[in-house]
Design a protein around this motif. Structure first.
Motif, short mmCIF file in Angstrom:
data_model
loop_
_atom_site.label_atom_id
_atom_site.label_comp_id
_atom_site.label_asym_id
_atom_site.label_seq_id
_atom_site.Cartn_x
_atom_site.Cartn_y
_atom_site.Cartn_z
N VAL A 23 -52.36 -1.84 -19.06
CA VAL A 23 -52.42 0.00 -19.00
C VAL A 23 -52.28 0.74 -18.09
CG1 VAL A 23 -54.31 2.08 -19.63
CG2 VAL A 23 -53.70 0.38 -21.74
N VAL A 24 -52.77 -0.65 -16.71
CA VAL A 24 -53.18 -0.25 -15.47
C VAL A 24 -51.63 -0.58 -14.32
CG1 VAL A 24 -54.17 -1.10 -13.51
CG2 VAL A 24 -55.36 -0.75 -15.54
N VAL A 25 -51.16 -1.92 -15.15
CA VAL A 25 -49.89 -1.87 -14.39
C VAL A 25 -49.20 -1.46 -14.85
CG1 VAL A 25 -48.53 -3.32 -14.76
CG2 VAL A 25 -50.27 -4.65 -14.39
N ARG A 26 -49.10 -0.57 -15.96
CA ARG A 26 -47.71 0.38 -16.16
C ARG A 26 -48.07 2.28 -15.90
NH1 ARG A 26 -45.45 3.83 -19.15
NH2 ARG A 26 -43.66 4.28 -21.18
N HIS A 27 -49.26 1.96 -16.08
CA HIS A 27 -49.69 3.71 -15.66
C HIS A 27 -49.98 3.16 -13.92
CE1 HIS A 27 -51.44 7.24 -16.63
NE2 HIS A 27 -52.34 7.26 -15.15
N PHE A 28 -50.45 2.46 -13.21
CA PHE A 28 -50.57 2.76 -11.74
C PHE A 28 -49.59 1.66 -10.77
CE2 PHE A 28 -54.53 3.15 -13.19
CZ PHE A 28 -55.40 4.96 -12.90
N ILE A 29 -48.59 1.22 -11.56
CA ILE A 29 -47.77 -0.38 -10.90
C ILE A 29 -46.12 0.54 -11.00
CG2 ILE A 29 -47.67 -2.44 -9.90
CD1 ILE A 29 -50.87 -2.83 -10.45
N PHE A 30 -46.13 -0.19 -12.10
CA PHE A 30 -44.57 0.08 -12.34
C PHE A 30 -44.27 0.72 -14.04
CE2 PHE A 30 -45.02 -4.46 -10.44
CZ PHE A 30 -44.26 -3.94 -9.06
N ASP A 46 -26.08 6.65 -18.05
CA ASP A 46 -26.34 7.46 -18.99
C ASP A 46 -26.95 5.91 -19.99
OD1 ASP A 46 -27.35 9.59 -21.01
OD2 ASP A 46 -25.39 8.92 -22.24
N ARG A 47 -28.22 6.13 -20.41
CA ARG A 47 -29.36 5.20 -20.59
C ARG A 47 -29.39 3.88 -20.42
NH1 ARG A 47 -25.79 6.31 -26.15
NH2 ARG A 47 -26.45 8.63 -26.65
N ASP A 48 -29.37 3.87 -18.94
CA ASP A 48 -29.51 2.52 -18.42
C ASP A 48 -31.33 2.88 -18.25
OD1 ASP A 48 -27.14 1.53 -17.26
OD2 ASP A 48 -27.34 2.40 -15.21
N ARG A 49 -31.88 1.38 -18.84
CA ARG A 49 -33.27 1.59 -18.40
C ARG A 49 -33.50 0.43 -17.76
NH1 ARG A 49 -32.48 3.31 -23.28
NH2 ARG A 49 -33.29 2.78 -25.01
N MET A 50 -34.80 1.04 -16.10
CA MET A 50 -35.05 0.39 -15.58
C MET A 50 -37.01 0.46 -15.37
SD MET A 50 -32.83 3.32 -13.03
CE MET A 50 -34.08 5.34 -13.20
N ILE A 51 -36.99 0.27 -14.46
CA ILE A 51 -38.45 -0.20 -13.64
C ILE A 51 -38.42 0.37 -12.64
CG2 ILE A 51 -40.17 -1.69 -13.35
CD1 ILE A 51 -39.35 -2.41 -15.79
N VAL A 52 -39.51 1.57 -12.44
CA VAL A 52 -39.87 2.41 -11.45
C VAL A 52 -41.16 1.98 -10.45
CG1 VAL A 52 -40.46 4.72 -10.99
CG2 VAL A 52 -39.19 4.03 -12.75
N ASP A 53 -40.87 1.97 -9.62
CA ASP A 53 -42.35 1.38 -8.73
C ASP A 53 -43.33 2.58 -7.90
OD1 ASP A 53 -43.88 1.30 -6.95
OD2 ASP A 53 -42.43 -0.68 -5.28
N LYS A 54 -44.52 2.51 -9.08
CA LYS A 54 -45.28 4.21 -8.60
C LYS A 54 -45.80 3.67 -7.64
CE LYS A 54 -45.66 5.60 -13.47
NZ LYS A 54 -46.73 5.94 -14.16
N VAL A 55 -46.18 2.42 -7.22
CA VAL A 55 -47.29 2.09 -6.16
C VAL A 55 -46.67 2.97 -4.68
CG1 VAL A 55 -48.32 0.56 -4.44
CG2 VAL A 55 -48.29 0.66 -6.92
N ASN A 56 -44.84 2.71 -4.51
CA ASN A 56 -44.60 2.64 -3.36
C ASN A 56 -45.09 4.09 -2.68
OD1 ASN A 56 -43.08 2.15 -1.77
ND2 ASN A 56 -41.27 2.64 -2.10
#
Length: 185
Positions: A23-30, A46-56
């Motif tokens: 939960v912490v990683v998904r909510h605050f980091i990636f 369209d429909r590409d799935r990606m990882i979003v860096d939330k910390v940056n």
């Protein structure tokens, strides 16, 4: 019996810690995000799935040409490229991007420019005054964003500047479809 309770308790603790970490990683980091539509083609599809860096962006200022995910409405997120930072002047003239009067190359548009009909610009001329921003510079605390598919993108030319506080993070990795796996530059 006491050993069984102790072992059960250890497994329960491990399970709870794993859930808490996830939960912490998904909510605050990636977090994962899905591209909806074709506004970022040819860079993203369209429909590409990606990882979003939330910390940056919680630690650093946005950078020009980053691909970001931001909250466009309470129920919808957009994926766009940062073109203008607070205080920048933005102008397109003869299909060339000018930021603060300086011409910038946009190599991520080369593929579309090759496909475009001769004499028809990929990005039509405009200045910030021609957009909902209605002023010469990107407002403080805001970003000017555009999709790479300039003819088919709802972006700052239509919806105005994006508050930096609405930015959820930067797109870092395309992980699906697996054949397109890559780090986003």
């Amino acid at each position: 019996m006491k050993e069984e309770k102790s072992e059960l308790w250890e497994w329960t603790k491990a399970f709870l810690i794993a859930i808490l970490l996830a939960v912490v990683v998904r909510h605050f980091i990636f977090s994962p995000a899905t591209v909806k539509g074709e506004s970022m083609m040819p860079t993203l599809h369209d429909r590409d799935r990606m990882i979003v860096d939330k910390v940056n962006y919680s630690l650093l200022e946005p950078k020009r040409f980053d691909i970001i995910v931001f909250r466009a409405s309470p129920s919808e997120n957009y994926v766009k490229r940062v073109i203008g930072l607070p205080g920048d002047t933005i102008e397109y003239k003869d299909d060339i991007l000018y930021i603060n009067g300086k011409a910038y190359e946009e190599p991520y548009l080369d593929e579309y420019k090759k496909q475009n009909m001769p004499g028809i610009p990929l990005t039509y001329s405009f200045s910030l005054k021609d957009t909902p921003i209605g002023r010469d510079t990107v407002p403080k605390g805001h970003l000017f964003v555009m999709g790479d598919n300039r003819g088919h993108s709802t972006d700052s030319r239509h919806i105005g500047a994006i508050p930096i506080e609405d930015v959820l993070g930067t797109a870092k990795i395309i992980f699906w479809p697996f054949k397109d796996f890559q780090m986003i530059k």
